[in-house]
Design a protein around this motif. Structure first.
Motif, PDB file in Angstrom:
ATOM      1  N   PRO A 161      26.404 120.444  61.889  1.00 47.73           N
ATOM      2  CA  PRO A 161      26.638 119.158  62.262  1.00 47.73           C
ATOM      3  C   PRO A 161      26.134 118.765  63.595  1.00 47.73           C
ATOM      4  O   PRO A 161      26.609 119.590  64.602  1.00 47.73           O
ATOM      5  CB  PRO A 161      28.149 118.844  61.845  1.00 47.73           C
ATOM      6  N   MET A 162      25.530 117.639  63.865  1.00 49.86           N
ATOM      7  CA  MET A 162      25.071 117.151  64.973  1.00 49.86           C
ATOM      8  C   MET A 162      25.203 115.581  65.231  1.00 49.86           C
ATOM      9  O   MET A 162      24.461 115.259  64.309  1.00 49.86           O
ATOM     10  CB  MET A 162      23.496 117.685  65.227  1.00 49.86           C
ATOM     11  N   PRO A 163      25.963 115.232  65.797  1.00 45.58           N
ATOM     12  CA  PRO A 163      26.352 113.571  65.935  1.00 45.58           C
ATOM     13  C   PRO A 163      24.904 112.758  66.326  1.00 45.58           C
ATOM     14  O   PRO A 163      24.551 111.942  65.752  1.00 45.58           O
ATOM     15  CB  PRO A 163      27.231 113.633  67.170  1.00 45.58           C
ATOM     16  N   ASP A 164      24.105 113.378  67.143  1.00 46.62           N
ATOM     17  CA  ASP A 164      23.153 112.619  67.630  1.00 46.62           C
ATOM     18  C   ASP A 164      22.076 113.631  68.279  1.00 46.62           C
ATOM     19  O   ASP A 164      22.620 114.527  69.116  1.00 46.62           O
ATOM     20  CB  ASP A 164      23.126 111.352  68.296  1.00 46.62           C
ATOM     21  N   GLY A 165      20.626 113.411  68.312  1.00 51.62           N
ATOM     22  CA  GLY A 165      20.017 114.655  69.120  1.00 51.62           C
ATOM     23  C   GLY A 165      18.688 114.563  68.432  1.00 51.62           C
ATOM     24  O   GLY A 165      18.437 113.750  67.660  1.00 51.62           O
ATOM     25  N   TRP A 166      17.815 115.235  68.935  1.00 43.70           N
ATOM     26  CA  TRP A 166      16.191 115.301  68.546  1.00 43.70           C
ATOM     27  C   TRP A 166      16.171 115.777  67.202  1.00 43.70           C
ATOM     28  O   TRP A 166      15.260 115.626  66.254  1.00 43.70           O
ATOM     29  CB  TRP A 166      15.525 115.834  69.518  1.00 43.70           C
ATOM     30  N   ALA A 167      17.220 116.709  66.541  1.00 37.05           N
ATOM     31  CA  ALA A 167      16.783 117.439  65.539  1.00 37.05           C
ATOM     32  C   ALA A 167      17.026 116.463  64.184  1.00 37.05           C
ATOM     33  O   ALA A 167      16.165 116.349  63.297  1.00 37.05           O
ATOM     34  CB  ALA A 167      17.945 118.694  65.297  1.00 37.05           C
ATOM     35  N   PRO A 168      18.224 115.784  64.043  1.00 40.15           N
ATOM     36  CA  PRO A 168      18.316 114.783  63.268  1.00 40.15           C
ATOM     37  C   PRO A 168      17.221 113.390  63.281  1.00 40.15           C
ATOM     38  O   PRO A 168      16.836 113.070  62.318  1.00 40.15           O
ATOM     39  CB  PRO A 168      19.702 114.121  63.266  1.00 40.15           C
ATOM     40  N   ARG A 169      16.990 113.376  64.471  1.00 40.09           N
ATOM     41  CA  ARG A 169      15.953 112.274  64.437  1.00 40.09           C
ATOM     42  C   ARG A 169      14.365 112.658  64.041  1.00 40.09           C
ATOM     43  O   ARG A 169      13.819 112.074  63.443  1.00 40.09           O
ATOM     44  CB  ARG A 169      15.550 111.907  65.798  1.00 40.09           C
ATOM     45  N   ALA A 170      14.163 113.943  64.248  1.00 41.30           N
ATOM     46  CA  ALA A 170      12.913 114.625  63.695  1.00 41.30           C
ATOM     47  C   ALA A 170      12.941 114.381  62.131  1.00 41.30           C
ATOM     48  O   ALA A 170      12.065 114.153  61.465  1.00 41.30           O
ATOM     49  CB  ALA A 170      12.802 116.153  64.121  1.00 41.30           C
ATOM     50  N   ILE A 171      14.212 114.850  61.295  1.00 39.91           N
ATOM     51  CA  ILE A 171      14.171 115.107  60.194  1.00 39.91           C
ATOM     52  C   ILE A 171      14.016 113.362  59.441  1.00 39.91           C
ATOM     53  O   ILE A 171      13.698 113.179  58.498  1.00 39.91           O
ATOM     54  CB  ILE A 171      15.649 115.537  59.686  1.00 39.91           C
ATOM     55  N   ALA A 172      14.803 112.569  60.300  1.00 37.65           N
ATOM     56  CA  ALA A 172      14.476 111.019  59.907  1.00 37.65           C
ATOM     57  C   ALA A 172      13.207 110.698  60.048  1.00 37.65           C
ATOM     58  O   ALA A 172      12.783 109.843  59.141  1.00 37.65           O
ATOM     59  CB  ALA A 172      15.448 110.249  61.016  1.00 37.65           C
ATOM     60  N   VAL A 173      12.308 110.976  60.832  1.00 39.52           N
ATOM     61  CA  VAL A 173      10.956 110.881  61.017  1.00 39.52           C
ATOM     62  C   VAL A 173      10.305 111.119  59.742  1.00 39.52           C
ATOM     63  O   VAL A 173       9.479 110.592  58.916  1.00 39.52           O
ATOM     64  CB  VAL A 173      10.290 111.185  62.413  1.00 39.52           C
TER      65      VAL A 173
END
Length: 543
Positions: A161-173
């Motif tokens: 689990p990661m509240p926010d950061g570059w890893a979830p953003r990369a998956i979002a892209v």
């Protein structure tokens, strides 16, 4: 020649109230243009029926909201009863908005949604309403919120689990890139996947609802949180309560966000089979069903999650619920993955509908390089408009600094819509009482219903500027950040109108005119074009 002169005079004198097709149009894409004679027909086999329209609405309504925002709603209100009441009231308010949009949509069964309704009402100053809506839709009609939630739930399902950061953003892209590519290259499969995920996400919410009933009966792995004791008490505790009027306003804004999507079918009316019948059946069915599911799902959350944990769970509230009910089992870990699939279903629905709105704006000639954005090449799909949607979504995903950006993105996406909805509701009230408007529709909204919807959106638009009683920089952003940015985007629309309708024509030596034709339904279709001043002067002569 005399006939030419008579038809051209209104073009220069009133700049857009009439149209003619006999003149040479300037083709400078820097000021926005569309291809002369371009067609954008949708094959009958790709048109959407009642079931498809229901799932198109469901997929946008049931996205991140019900799996994440209950946390911030309770944190803002500090009351279990008021939180549940907000979800029920928001459902009723959504029905009032649906009635307004049904009246417009059944009278103007064209793709584009609010663009068509604002154009029908606000014709002075010319092009202003359309320009403001266009800028708001292009810049803020993104899929960033659900794409980011998809990334976070994927990581949660993987045990990281990661509240926010570059890893979830990369998956979002990667998520938005996949969705846009699918809609652009395989449109039928895009709709099939949208429908399948619509069924799937309803099943996920039903799992939460029935698990909540089990939790109320004592079948849970945590002690009874006693959240329904003194249900109407307004409390201040660890991470919840004490926010004042600002907190209640933003809470209602986020509840409205969770219902966002009920208007989704209005954006693609041109792609519905028998659009009037399909919309009048699909939209009410979807909204009533979702309202019932939302209230029951919130009851389930309160049945299994202590108040302090719920208030701080943010976007993973559904994951916390699954853990408290099912434990750290493989089945429980798989449920966040199901929520992630629900998120991608929302991204599919939003990108499908909003790209069509982008294309409608381009087809009218509102956007710079309109011929490109309006094109159906090379796959006979709005690939260019999908790409525009992708560009804005990716920028919103990567531009905010690392930190808790989710709530900011949610509020920014929702807030300007309150202004747009308020003007749509006000416009309908005006049409009801105008003796010269010539308004009629198969659906009739009672004036008091439109007034309620107008007042709701005025409340949502104004109260976020009221300073909160608690921290002014909650979640790392000043309280006024999202209403200020959202209002600023609407201001950019006014600026764009001045450039597109006034400045560029002055220096470009043309006037913007409006071509009005009637489609097969007898509905007015609008196209904005440019007529050379020199050509116009040559035709009119000394008259």
């Amino acid at each position: 020649m005399e006939e030419d002169r008579k038809s051209l005079k209104p073009l220069l004198g009133r700049a857009g109230d009439t149209a003619s097709e006999i003149y040479d149009f300037e083709e400078s894409p820097n000021y926005g243009s569309i291809e002369e004679g371009a067609t954008y027909a949708i094959p009958e086999s790709r048109k959407i029926g009642v079931a498809g329209a229901v799932f198109l609405i469901l997929n946008k309504m049931i996205g991140t909201g019900i799996f994440s925002t209950p946390s911030s709603i309770f944190a803002s209100t500090g009351s279990v009863g008021i939180s549940l009441l907000m979800w029920a009231v928001a459902g009723l308010l959504t029905l009032s908005g649906l009635s307004v949009y049904l009246e417009f949509g059944l009278a103007i069964p064209l793709s584009g949604g609010e663009k068509n309704y604002l154009e029908r009402v606000f014709r002075r100053p010319r092009y202003l309403a359309t320009s403001v809506f266009a800028v708001q839709m292009i810049l803020l009609g993104f899929s960033a919120g659900n794409s980011l939630a998809f990334g976070r739930y994927v990581l949660l399902a993987a045990g990281h689990p990661m509240p926010d950061g570059w890893a979830p953003r990369a998956i979002a892209v990667l998520c938005i890139s996949f969705v846009v590519t699918l809609h652009a290259t395989k449109p039928k499969w895009g709709l099939r996947l949208t429908n399948a995920l619509g069924v799937f996400k309803v099943l996920v919410v039903l799992v939460i609802v029935f698990s909540g009933f089990a939790a109320l009966a004592g079948y849970r792995l945590v002690p009874n949180p006693h959240n329904f004791d003194n249900i109407w008490a307004i409390e201040k505790g660890d991470g919840y309560g004490g926010g004042g009027a600002y907190a209640f306003a933003t809470a209602l804004l986020q509840v409205v966000y969770s219902y966002k999507g009920w208007e989704n079918a209005n954006y693609v009316l041109g792609e519905l089979k028998n659009p009037r019948r399909t919309l009048s059946i699909a939209a009410p069915l979807a909204v009533v069903g979702v309202t019932i599911l939302y209230v029951l799902a919130n009851v389930a959350y309160f049945a299994a999650i202590p108040k302090a944990d719920l208030a701080k769970s943010e976007v993973i509230v559904a994951g916390l619920f699954f853990r408290n009910v099912f434990g750290e089992s493989a089945a429980a870990r798989s449920l966040p993955a199901f929520v992630a699939l629900s998120n991608i279903g929302n991204v599919l629905a939003v990108s499908f509908a909003h790209s069509r709105v982008n294309q409608e704006l381009a087809k009218e000639g509102i956007l710079p390089y309109s011929s490109f954005w309006a094109s159906n090449r090379p796959f006979n799909t709005p690939a260019a408009s999908l790409f525009l949607h992708w560009i804005v979504t990716v920028i919103v995903l990567i531009a905010p600094p690392p930190g808790p950006a989710y709530n900011f993105i949610v509020n920014l996406y929702t807030y300007p819509g309150a202004w747009v909805n308020a003007f749509v509701a006000g416009g309908l009230i005006y049409l009801h009482h105008s003796k010269t408007g010539g308004w009629s529709s198969p659906w009739k909204t009672r004036t008091w219903v439109a007034v309620v919807y107008l007042l709701l959106n005025a409340f949502l638009a104004i109260t976020p500027f009221i300073p909160p009683a608690s921290d002014w920089n909650a979640d790392g952003y000043p309280y006024y950040a999202f209403p200020l940015v959202g209002t600023g985007v609407l201001g950019l629309g006014v600026l764009y109108w001045g450039l597109w309708a006034k400045v560029w024509p002055h220096f470009g030596g043309y006037v913007v005119v409006t071509e009005r034709t009637m489609d097969e339904y007898g509905v007015e279709v609008v196209r904005h074009r440019r007529v050379s001043v020199q050509k116009a002067a040559a035709v009119i002569g000394d008259d």
